[in-house]
Design a protein around this motif. Structure first.
Motif, PDB file in Angstrom:
ATOM      1  N   LEU A 196       0.822  -1.205   0.000  1.00  0.00           N
ATOM      2  CA  LEU A 196       0.000   0.000   0.000  1.00  0.00           C
ATOM      3  C   LEU A 196       0.856   1.254   0.000  1.00  0.00           C
ATOM      4  O   LEU A 196       0.573   2.221  -0.707  1.00  0.00           O
ATOM      5  N   ALA A 197       1.908   1.253   0.795  1.00  0.00           N
ATOM      6  CA  ALA A 197       2.777   2.426   0.872  1.00  0.00           C
ATOM      7  C   ALA A 197       3.476   2.684  -0.457  1.00  0.00           C
ATOM      8  O   ALA A 197       3.631   3.839  -0.876  1.00  0.00           O
ATOM      9  N   PRO A 204      10.772   2.969   1.894  1.00  0.00           N
ATOM     10  CA  PRO A 204      11.130   4.104   1.025  1.00  0.00           C
ATOM     11  C   PRO A 204       9.944   5.040   0.814  1.00  0.00           C
ATOM     12  O   PRO A 204       8.809   4.605   0.608  1.00  0.00           O
ATOM     13  N   GLY A 205      10.208   6.337   0.893  1.00  0.00           N
ATOM     14  CA  GLY A 205       9.178   7.331   0.640  1.00  0.00           C
ATOM     15  C   GLY A 205       8.333   7.714   1.824  1.00  0.00           C
ATOM     16  O   GLY A 205       7.502   8.628   1.724  1.00  0.00           O
ATOM     17  N   VAL A 206       8.497   7.051   2.976  1.00  0.00           N
ATOM     18  CA  VAL A 206       7.715   7.386   4.175  1.00  0.00           C
ATOM     19  C   VAL A 206       8.401   8.517   4.917  1.00  0.00           C
ATOM     20  O   VAL A 206       9.586   8.433   5.246  1.00  0.00           O
ATOM     21  N   ALA A 207       7.648   9.605   5.174  1.00  0.00           N
ATOM     22  CA  ALA A 207       8.217  10.788   5.811  1.00  0.00           C
ATOM     23  C   ALA A 207       8.155  10.733   7.331  1.00  0.00           C
ATOM     24  O   ALA A 207       8.857  11.490   8.011  1.00  0.00           O
ATOM     25  N   GLY A 208       7.331   9.866   7.892  1.00  0.00           N
ATOM     26  CA  GLY A 208       7.191   9.770   9.341  1.00  0.00           C
ATOM     27  C   GLY A 208       6.077   8.810   9.692  1.00  0.00           C
ATOM     28  O   GLY A 208       5.350   8.319   8.816  1.00  0.00           O
ATOM     29  N   ALA A 209       5.919   8.543  10.985  1.00  0.00           N
ATOM     30  CA  ALA A 209       4.905   7.590  11.434  1.00  0.00           C
ATOM     31  C   ALA A 209       4.382   8.003  12.800  1.00  0.00           C
ATOM     32  O   ALA A 209       5.118   8.565  13.617  1.00  0.00           O
ATOM     33  N   ALA A 257      15.343   6.960  10.339  1.00  0.00           N
ATOM     34  CA  ALA A 257      15.828   8.271   9.910  1.00  0.00           C
ATOM     35  C   ALA A 257      14.709   9.295   9.847  1.00  0.00           C
ATOM     36  O   ALA A 257      14.953  10.457   9.513  1.00  0.00           O
ATOM     37  N   VAL A 258      13.476   8.895  10.145  1.00  0.00           N
ATOM     38  CA  VAL A 258      12.320   9.798  10.076  1.00  0.00           C
ATOM     39  C   VAL A 258      11.713   9.955  11.469  1.00  0.00           C
ATOM     40  O   VAL A 258      11.863   9.086  12.325  1.00  0.00           O
TER      41      VAL A 258
END
Length: 220
Positions: free
Chosen positions: A85-86, A117-122, A154-155
């Motif tokens: 999904l991400a 990859p591509g996830v800016a935060g959670a 890293a986010v």
């Protein structure tokens, strides 16, 4: 209220039911939201939470395998579905900064996905392992542990939890946070279920919007 609320079918095998919500104004961030074990998108508190988020953000939430109207069997494959999904969201709905989030077991799924990859935060609301099986060696717990066997994220991440929760759940969060220097923890009064009610939708939306603005400035 959200201006767009539509049921969507995530068309791989097995087919999964999702819901996409969006505000009137063009959103600057997409949230991929993972619901708790045993929940459905039609549960009133969850539906209200998602609609409140979607006053400011685009939100895509989904029912895992074997849950609600989704086909298949609930188990460790839900983590692979979340990763897909991400990675596929931008192709289906357009490119936006992506933040992953979840409630209960969905909170742990979101944290496991934060390195994708591509996830800016959670963000994770009352992350709970209760739905992953009663034994520490259950397949889904093992899949989550494997996902966390990596370098620190890293986010940025945010964990919000009530003080009235199982000590074992709170300790699992403490152990995870001890390995994540970019993580923040916010403790509040009340129960885990209360985190779907105000003021938490607005609090989460503000945190996500700040991440999206920072991501946009880096890409400018």
């Amino acid at each position: 209220m959200a201006s767009l609320v539509q049921d969507v079918w995530l068309g791989w095998d097995p087919r999964l039911r999702g819901r996409r919500l969006a505000p009137w104004d063009e959103p600057r961030v997409r949230v991929l939201f993972h619901i708790d074990a045993g929940a459905t998108l039609d549960d009133a508190p969850l539906a209200a939470f998602l609609e409140a988020l979607a006053e400011r953000l685009e939100v895509v939430a989904w029912e895992p395998r074997g849950q609600g109207a989704s086909a298949g069997r609930f188990g460790p494959d839900v983590l692979d579905d979340a990763r897909r999904l991400a990675s596929d969201g931008a192709l289906r709905w357009g490119s936006l900064p992506l933040v992953v989030g979840g409630h209960g077991l969905g909170g742990w799924l979101a944290l496991a996905l934060a390195a994708a990859p591509g996830v800016a935060g959670a963000f994770a609301l009352a992350p709970s392992l209760a739905g992953a099986g009663p034994e520490p060696s259950s397949p889904l717990r093992a899949a989550l542990l494997a996902a966390f066997a990596r370098a620190p994220l890293a986010v940025p991440t945010l964990v919000v939890e009530g003080r009235e929760r199982d000590p074992a759940e709170a300790e699992a969060v403490s152990q995870w946070l001890s390995r994540e220097p970019r993580a923040s923890r916010l403790a509040t009064g009340g129960r885990d279920a209360d985190l779907l009610a105000p003021p938490w939708p607005a609090t989460v939306a503000s945190w996500v919007e700040a991440l999206g603005a920072a991501e946009g400035s880096r890409g400018a």
